[in-house]
Design a protein around this motif. Sequence first.
Motif, PDB file in Angstrom:
ATOM      1  N   VAL A 104      -4.328   2.792  -1.627  1.00 49.88           N
ATOM      2  CA  VAL A 104      -3.727   4.122  -1.722  1.00 49.88           C
ATOM      3  C   VAL A 104      -4.490   5.043  -0.774  1.00 49.88           C
ATOM      4  N   ASN A 105      -3.745   5.692   0.119  1.00 53.21           N
ATOM      5  CA  ASN A 105      -4.330   6.610   1.090  1.00 53.21           C
ATOM      6  C   ASN A 105      -3.735   8.001   0.898  1.00 53.21           C
ATOM      7  N   VAL A 106      -4.594   8.980   0.745  1.00 52.82           N
ATOM      8  CA  VAL A 106      -4.155  10.359   0.512  1.00 52.82           C
ATOM      9  C   VAL A 106      -4.590  11.211   1.697  1.00 52.82           C
ATOM     10  N   PHE A 107      -3.637  11.923   2.287  1.00 51.39           N
ATOM     11  CA  PHE A 107      -3.894  12.719   3.483  1.00 51.39           C
ATOM     12  C   PHE A 107      -3.789  14.213   3.170  1.00 51.39           C
ATOM     13  N   PRO A 108      -4.351  15.065   4.045  1.00 55.48           N
ATOM     14  CA  PRO A 108      -4.289  16.522   3.816  1.00 55.48           C
ATOM     15  C   PRO A 108      -2.873  17.068   3.779  1.00 55.48           C
ATOM     16  N   THR A 109      -1.898  16.312   4.274  1.00 57.81           N
ATOM     17  CA  THR A 109      -0.503  16.761   4.302  1.00 57.81           C
ATOM     18  C   THR A 109       0.275  16.316   3.062  1.00 57.81           C
ATOM     19  N   ALA A 110      -0.390  15.691   2.108  1.00 58.14           N
ATOM     20  CA  ALA A 110       0.298  15.233   0.891  1.00 58.14           C
ATOM     21  C   ALA A 110       0.920  16.406   0.151  1.00 58.14           C
ATOM     22  N   THR A 111       2.082  16.178  -0.443  1.00 57.13           N
ATOM     23  CA  THR A 111       2.788  17.222  -1.179  1.00 57.13           C
ATOM     24  C   THR A 111       2.353  17.234  -2.641  1.00 57.13           C
ATOM     25  N   LEU A 138      -9.390   8.980  -0.078  1.00 60.58           N
ATOM     26  CA  LEU A 138      -8.948  10.292  -0.543  1.00 60.58           C
ATOM     27  C   LEU A 138      -9.372  11.394   0.411  1.00 60.58           C
ATOM     28  N   ASN A 139      -8.393  12.063   0.998  1.00 63.49           N
ATOM     29  CA  ASN A 139      -8.601  13.261   1.791  1.00 63.49           C
ATOM     30  C   ASN A 139      -7.569  14.274   1.305  1.00 63.49           C
ATOM     31  N   ALA A 140      -7.895  14.910   0.200  1.00 69.53           N
ATOM     32  CA  ALA A 140      -6.922  15.698  -0.549  1.00 69.53           C
ATOM     33  C   ALA A 140      -6.505  16.959   0.192  1.00 69.53           C
ATOM     34  N   PRO A 141      -5.252  17.392  -0.012  1.00 65.78           N
ATOM     35  CA  PRO A 141      -4.787  18.647   0.588  1.00 65.78           C
ATOM     36  C   PRO A 141      -5.363  19.851  -0.144  1.00 65.78           C
ATOM     37  N   SER A 174       0.834  -1.198   0.000  1.00 61.54           N
ATOM     38  CA  SER A 174       0.000   0.000   0.000  1.00 61.54           C
ATOM     39  C   SER A 174       0.872   1.252   0.000  1.00 61.54           C
ATOM     40  N   VAL A 175       0.263   2.362  -0.397  1.00 63.46           N
ATOM     41  CA  VAL A 175       0.973   3.633  -0.499  1.00 63.46           C
ATOM     42  C   VAL A 175       0.206   4.691   0.287  1.00 63.46           C
ATOM     43  N   SER A 176       0.921   5.447   1.122  1.00 66.25           N
ATOM     44  CA  SER A 176       0.332   6.578   1.836  1.00 66.25           C
ATOM     45  C   SER A 176       1.015   7.858   1.389  1.00 66.25           C
ATOM     46  N   PHE A 177       0.223   8.766   0.832  1.00 70.89           N
ATOM     47  CA  PHE A 177       0.721  10.080   0.458  1.00 70.89           C
ATOM     48  C   PHE A 177       0.384  11.039   1.605  1.00 70.89           C
ATOM     49  N   ASP A 178       1.369  11.287   2.467  1.00 66.66           N
ATOM     50  CA  ASP A 178       1.108  12.085   3.671  1.00 66.66           C
ATOM     51  C   ASP A 178       2.173  13.136   3.948  1.00 66.66           C
ATOM     52  N   SER A 207     -11.360  -2.424  -4.709  1.00 73.26           N
ATOM     53  CA  SER A 207     -12.263  -2.389  -3.567  1.00 73.26           C
ATOM     54  C   SER A 207     -13.157  -1.148  -3.659  1.00 73.26           C
ATOM     55  N   VAL A 208     -13.043  -0.234  -2.734  1.00 75.89           N
ATOM     56  CA  VAL A 208     -13.956   0.911  -2.638  1.00 75.89           C
ATOM     57  C   VAL A 208     -13.200   2.212  -2.806  1.00 75.89           C
ATOM     58  N   ILE A 209     -13.828   3.169  -3.468  1.00 75.85           N
ATOM     59  CA  ILE A 209     -13.349   4.551  -3.489  1.00 75.85           C
ATOM     60  C   ILE A 209     -14.025   5.266  -2.333  1.00 75.85           C
ATOM     61  N   SER A 210     -13.241   5.760  -1.389  1.00 78.63           N
ATOM     62  CA  SER A 210     -13.785   6.366  -0.190  1.00 78.63           C
ATOM     63  C   SER A 210     -13.296   7.803  -0.065  1.00 78.63           C
TER      64      SER A 210
END
Length: 278
Positions: free
Chosen positions: A91-98, A117-120, A69-73, A136-139
């Motif tokens: 794939v997990n995207v956080f508000p701190t992603a660059t 997806l929790n986009a910055p 898995s990949v975390s963009f944080d 799986s699921v798009i969340s």
Amino acid sequence: MRLASLAVLVASAVALPGCLVPELDNYPADKSKGSGTVVFGEDAAANSGVDNGSGVQTGGCIPGTYSGSVSFDGSGSSDSFNGQCTVGGSVNVFPTATAAEIDKLQRIQWIDGTLTLNAPALASNLTLAYLQTVGSVISIENSGSLQELTLSGLVQTGGITIKNNSSLVLFVAGAIANPIQNITVTGNTALQALDLSGYQVTGALNVSNNSQLTRVSMTNLSSVTQLLLNNNQALNQMLIPTSVVVSSQWSLCQDPSLDGNWLAAFQTAHALGGMTCN
């Protein structure tokens, strides 16, 4: 004089930026194929259209699968992900992603697990044009910065959940040939339009508690197990066939702006198995 003029014209043409526009491709389900053009910020697709040696456009991703898995944080945890076309995990995207991480995100074509997806703020208007499959699921949940999300290349996913996003105004996704299990769109206080016109749902369609939602477009929907459309105060344009088959339960409550003609036709077609309390 003619030679001098010709030299000036050639130099001017070379100096013009943006003269070459990449050709848009289709979005085939075959993982050996490429896909179209990405838009993020001013130009996230500056290096798109990379040839993998076989004449196939990869969209700038590296052919192959990243195992895991990949975390963009923004912490550097995604540095081991080199931009492969396929992610074997989630794939997990956080508000701190660059910005660099969002650029990597936009080049992914296949995700075997979940996309969360929790986009910055720097990606408040986000287009994932290359993304074709999410196994799986798009969340998209509790994403306070995301305002518009377009999944224009999507051809397969197991489900879609859009919950409690305070800034999301517009969600658009490409048509999907195969039915997906569930769609849940609840508690989005800014969402105005939901466009899923090409979708079929085998399980539940729940669109509830979206205070600014005015339009739901699912023009190809033919059957669902559950249809829940509750407490959408501004909802007036229903582009869902009134003949949609509901095999288990339906509920239309507290949708005071709902188009009267659509509501009457739906009630006539579904005399049993549901509840209307407008």
